[in-house]
Design an enzyme around this catalytic site. Structure first.
Site, PDB file in Angstrom:
ATOM      1  CG  ASP A  15      24.337  62.790 -26.886  1.00 34.91           C
ATOM      2  OD1 ASP A  15      24.818  62.546 -27.947  1.00 34.91           O
ATOM      3  OD2 ASP A  15      25.204  63.509 -26.162  1.00 34.91           O
ATOM      4  CE  LYS A 102      27.955  63.497 -28.326  1.00 35.77           C
ATOM      5  NZ  LYS A 102      28.041  63.141 -26.850  1.00 35.77           N
ATOM      6  CB  CYS A 150      26.407  67.263 -25.909  1.00 27.22           C
ATOM      7  SG  CYS A 150      27.555  66.126 -24.977  1.00 27.22           S
TER       8      CYS A 150
HETATM    9  C1  VGL Z   1      25.961  65.068 -22.142  1.00 32.84           C
HETATM   10  C2  VGL Z   1      26.858  65.609 -19.949  1.00 32.84           C
HETATM   11  C3  VGL Z   1      27.805  64.448 -20.190  1.00 32.84           C
HETATM   12  C4  VGL Z   1      25.499  65.432 -23.270  1.00 32.84           C
HETATM   13  C5  VGL Z   1      26.939  64.036 -22.043  1.00 32.84           C
HETATM   14  O1  VGL Z   1      24.983  64.732 -24.003  1.00 32.84           O
HETATM   15  O2  VGL Z   1      25.148  66.761 -23.339  1.00 32.84           O
HETATM   16  N1  VGL Z   1      26.129  66.061 -21.074  1.00 32.84           N
HETATM   17  N2  VGL Z   1      27.906  63.953 -20.891  1.00 32.84           N
END
Ligand code: VGL
Ligand code: ZN
Length: 199
Positions: A15, A102, A150
């Site tokens: 991410d 995801k 994540c």
């Molecule tokens: C994430 C918070 C909400 C991440 C994803 O990628 O860590 N954190 N959605």
């Protein structure tokens, strides 16, 4: 300094998207932009050693119980096909890279391995595990954002699926929704058998 790689070690780049890594992003994580170049060096080392490099992208519908405005936890971020959901422009992503999305169907998708329906709690596997199995991977180096969300969830799942897992702290940043979440994440990872390293 980069890690040792070989074809049975996969580098996971979790991410590294504008909403997390750009100071104007919807869920900016302090220092997120600082990890892009160190991760690029890691990507180069992994590729030179024939190690698979896999990327994930948090990828949400405009409305999802993942978002605070819809009853969930987080400010709006990584909405599909928006600037915020794009991988950071400085991140090295080869043309043939595997990018696993995801959260696509509105699930929480904290771990790169699975997506959880925030209402029913039901879990579905993403294609990440299949890619790793197909490549014969045994060890994971988990990097990217967000360290206490994540990255943590992916590393914990990795241990659960039987991989040796390393998380280099300089290659992630913590969002700390609650103060202390970063330290708690490190403790939780270590307790689970993840090798959390300071360099
Ligand atoms: C994430 C918070 C909400 C991440 C994803 O990628 O860590 N954190 N959605
Ligand atoms: Zn998200």
């Amino acid at each position: 300094m980069t890690r040792e790689y070989d074809p049975t070690t996969a580098l996971l780049v979790i991410d590294v998207q504008n909403d997390f890594a750009d100071p104007t992003g919807g869920l900016y994580v302090r220092g997120g932009e600082e990890i892009v170049e160190p991760i690029n060096r890691e990507i180069a080392a992994a590729r030179a050693a024939g190690a698979p490099v896999l990327y994930t992208q948090d990828w949400h519908p405009a409305s999802t119980p993942h978002f605070a405005k819809d009853g969930g936890t987080w400010p709006v971020h990584c909405v599909a096909d928006t600037w915020g959901a794009e991988l950071h422009p400085d991140l090295h992503v080869p043309d043939d890279a595997t990018v696993v999305r995801k959260g696509v169907d509105g699930g929480d998708g904290y771990s790169g391995f699975s997506v959880r329906d925030p209402v029913s709690g039901e879990e579905h596997r993403t294609e990440l595990g299949r890619h790793l199995e197909a490549a014969g991977v045994q060890r994971l180096v988990v990097t990217g954002l967000v360290g206490d969300v994540c990255v943590k969830a992916t590393a914990l799942d990795g241990v659960g699926f039987g991989y040796l897992v390393e998380v280099p702290l300089p290659l992630t940043r913590m969002v700390e929704l609650e103060p202390g979440d970063g330290d708690r994440a490190v403790a939780e990872l270590r307790d689970a058998g993840v090798e959390v390293v300071e360099s």
